[in-house]
Design a protein around this motif. Structure first.
Motif, short mmCIF file in Angstrom:
data_model
loop_
_atom_site.label_atom_id
_atom_site.label_comp_id
_atom_site.label_asym_id
_atom_site.label_seq_id
_atom_site.Cartn_x
_atom_site.Cartn_y
_atom_site.Cartn_z
N ARG A 1 0.83 -1.21 0.00
CA ARG A 1 0.00 0.00 0.00
C ARG A 1 0.86 1.26 0.00
O ARG A 1 1.87 1.34 0.69
N LEU A 2 0.40 2.23 -0.78
CA LEU A 2 1.04 3.53 -0.86
C LEU A 2 -0.07 4.58 -0.79
O LEU A 2 -1.06 4.48 -1.51
N VAL A 3 0.08 5.55 0.12
CA VAL A 3 -0.93 6.61 0.28
C VAL A 3 -0.20 7.94 0.27
O VAL A 3 0.82 8.10 0.94
N PHE A 4 -0.74 8.89 -0.50
CA PHE A 4 -0.13 10.22 -0.53
C PHE A 4 -1.17 11.30 -0.73
O PHE A 4 -2.24 11.07 -1.30
N LEU A 5 -0.84 12.47 -0.21
CA LEU A 5 -1.61 13.67 -0.52
C LEU A 5 -1.15 14.14 -1.89
O LEU A 5 0.01 13.98 -2.25
N PHE A 6 -2.08 14.76 -2.63
CA PHE A 6 -1.76 15.18 -3.98
C PHE A 6 -2.46 16.49 -4.30
O PHE A 6 -3.57 16.73 -3.86
N ARG A 7 -1.75 17.31 -5.06
CA ARG A 7 -2.39 18.47 -5.69
C ARG A 7 -1.75 18.67 -7.05
O ARG A 7 -0.54 18.55 -7.22
N GLY A 8 -2.60 18.93 -8.02
CA GLY A 8 -2.14 19.04 -9.39
C GLY A 8 -2.22 20.46 -9.91
O GLY A 8 -2.47 21.41 -9.15
N GLY B 1 -3.31 23.95 -11.24
CA GLY B 1 -4.50 24.75 -10.97
C GLY B 1 -4.91 24.78 -9.52
O GLY B 1 -5.87 25.48 -9.17
N THR B 2 -4.22 24.05 -8.66
CA THR B 2 -4.55 24.06 -7.24
C THR B 2 -3.57 24.96 -6.48
O THR B 2 -2.49 25.26 -6.97
N GLU B 3 -3.99 25.34 -5.30
CA GLU B 3 -3.17 26.19 -4.44
C GLU B 3 -2.53 25.35 -3.33
O GLU B 3 -3.00 24.26 -3.02
N GLU B 4 -1.51 25.90 -2.72
CA GLU B 4 -0.86 25.26 -1.56
C GLU B 4 -1.95 24.90 -0.55
O GLU B 4 -2.82 25.72 -0.24
N GLY B 5 -1.92 23.66 -0.07
CA GLY B 5 -2.89 23.22 0.93
C GLY B 5 -4.17 22.62 0.36
O GLY B 5 -4.97 22.07 1.11
N GLU B 6 -4.38 22.69 -0.94
CA GLU B 6 -5.58 22.11 -1.56
C GLU B 6 -5.31 20.65 -1.92
O GLU B 6 -5.25 20.28 -3.09
N TRP B 7 -5.15 19.83 -0.90
CA TRP B 7 -4.77 18.44 -1.10
C TRP B 7 -5.97 17.55 -1.37
O TRP B 7 -7.04 17.75 -0.82
N SER B 8 -5.75 16.55 -2.19
CA SER B 8 -6.64 15.41 -2.30
C SER B 8 -5.84 14.21 -1.80
O SER B 8 -4.65 14.34 -1.48
N LYS B 9 -6.48 13.06 -1.71
CA LYS B 9 -5.80 11.88 -1.16
C LYS B 9 -5.85 10.74 -2.16
O LYS B 9 -6.91 10.43 -2.71
N VAL B 10 -4.70 10.11 -2.40
CA VAL B 10 -4.59 8.99 -3.33
C VAL B 10 -4.08 7.77 -2.56
O VAL B 10 -3.07 7.86 -1.85
N SER B 11 -4.79 6.66 -2.70
CA SER B 11 -4.39 5.39 -2.10
C SER B 11 -4.18 4.38 -3.21
O SER B 11 -5.02 4.25 -4.10
N VAL B 12 -3.05 3.68 -3.14
CA VAL B 12 -2.72 2.68 -4.16
C VAL B 12 -2.49 1.35 -3.44
O VAL B 12 -1.64 1.26 -2.57
N ALA B 13 -3.29 0.34 -3.83
CA ALA B 13 -3.16 -0.99 -3.24
C ALA B 13 -2.57 -1.93 -4.29
O ALA B 13 -2.90 -1.85 -5.48
N PHE B 14 -1.71 -2.84 -3.83
CA PHE B 14 -1.02 -3.80 -4.70
C PHE B 14 -1.33 -5.20 -4.19
O PHE B 14 -1.10 -5.48 -3.02
N ALA B 15 -1.83 -6.06 -5.06
CA ALA B 15 -2.16 -7.44 -4.67
C ALA B 15 -1.57 -8.40 -5.71
O ALA B 15 -1.74 -8.20 -6.92
N ALA B 16 -0.90 -9.42 -5.22
CA ALA B 16 -0.28 -10.40 -6.11
C ALA B 16 -1.35 -11.19 -6.87
O ALA B 16 -2.41 -11.51 -6.32
#
Length: 148
Positions: free
Chosen positions: A80-87, A89-104
């Motif tokens: 599992r990998l989880v990170f805050l993200f902003r792309g 057009g966004t301002e400092e502090g305008e985070w979204s959350k991305v979670s990535v799960a890996f299964a064999a």
């Protein structure tokens, strides 16, 4: 105010979970797929792959540079990998959350990515889905063509 949007994209990868997971944290690999666009060029790929570490990936596009900022919240190799993200057009502090799960799987790894988009940006769910789909398609090709 509207509700947050949740975008989930899954992809089977032709490589072991460890290799797919590591691709997200290795700047030499990540620059080939993470936020890379067909008409752009990744000109900066700074990753500090530790909990609390930040990243900045800049895709030079014909119209302007697109900055992608993040901060790692969880790194549980290779599950599992989880990170805050902003792309762009966004301002400092305008985070979204991305979670990535890996299964064999028998053929490699099943990657499931969920992006929680704040209400302000919820109307962008479909472009976000298209972006992650492109990124995971590119990562899958990277896993097919590159070998340890």
């Amino acid at each position: 105010m509207s509700a947050p949007a949740f975008v989930t994209v899954a992809r089977d990868m032709p490589a072991p979970c460890e290799r797919v997971f590591d691709a997200w944290l290795d700047p030499d690999v990540a620059r080939h797929f993470l936020f890379a666009t067909p008409g752009g060029e990744i000109v900066r790929c700074d990753l500090d792959p530790q909990v609390g570490g930040r990243f900045l990936i800049v895709d030079r596009r014909p119209e302007a540079d697109a900055e992608h900022h993040g901060q790692f919240l969880e790194i549980d190799r290779p599950r599992r990998l989880v990170f805050l993200f902003r792309g762009p057009g966004t301002e400092e502090g305008e985070w979204s959350k991305v979670s990535v799960a890996f299964a064999a799987t028998d053929a490699g790894c099943r990657l499931t990515l969920t992006h929680e988009i704040p209400p302000k940006w919820a109307s962008y769910a479909e472009p976000v889905r298209n972006g992650w789909t492109m990124i995971l398609d590119t990562l899958s090709r990277e896993m097919e063509t590159k070998h340890d």
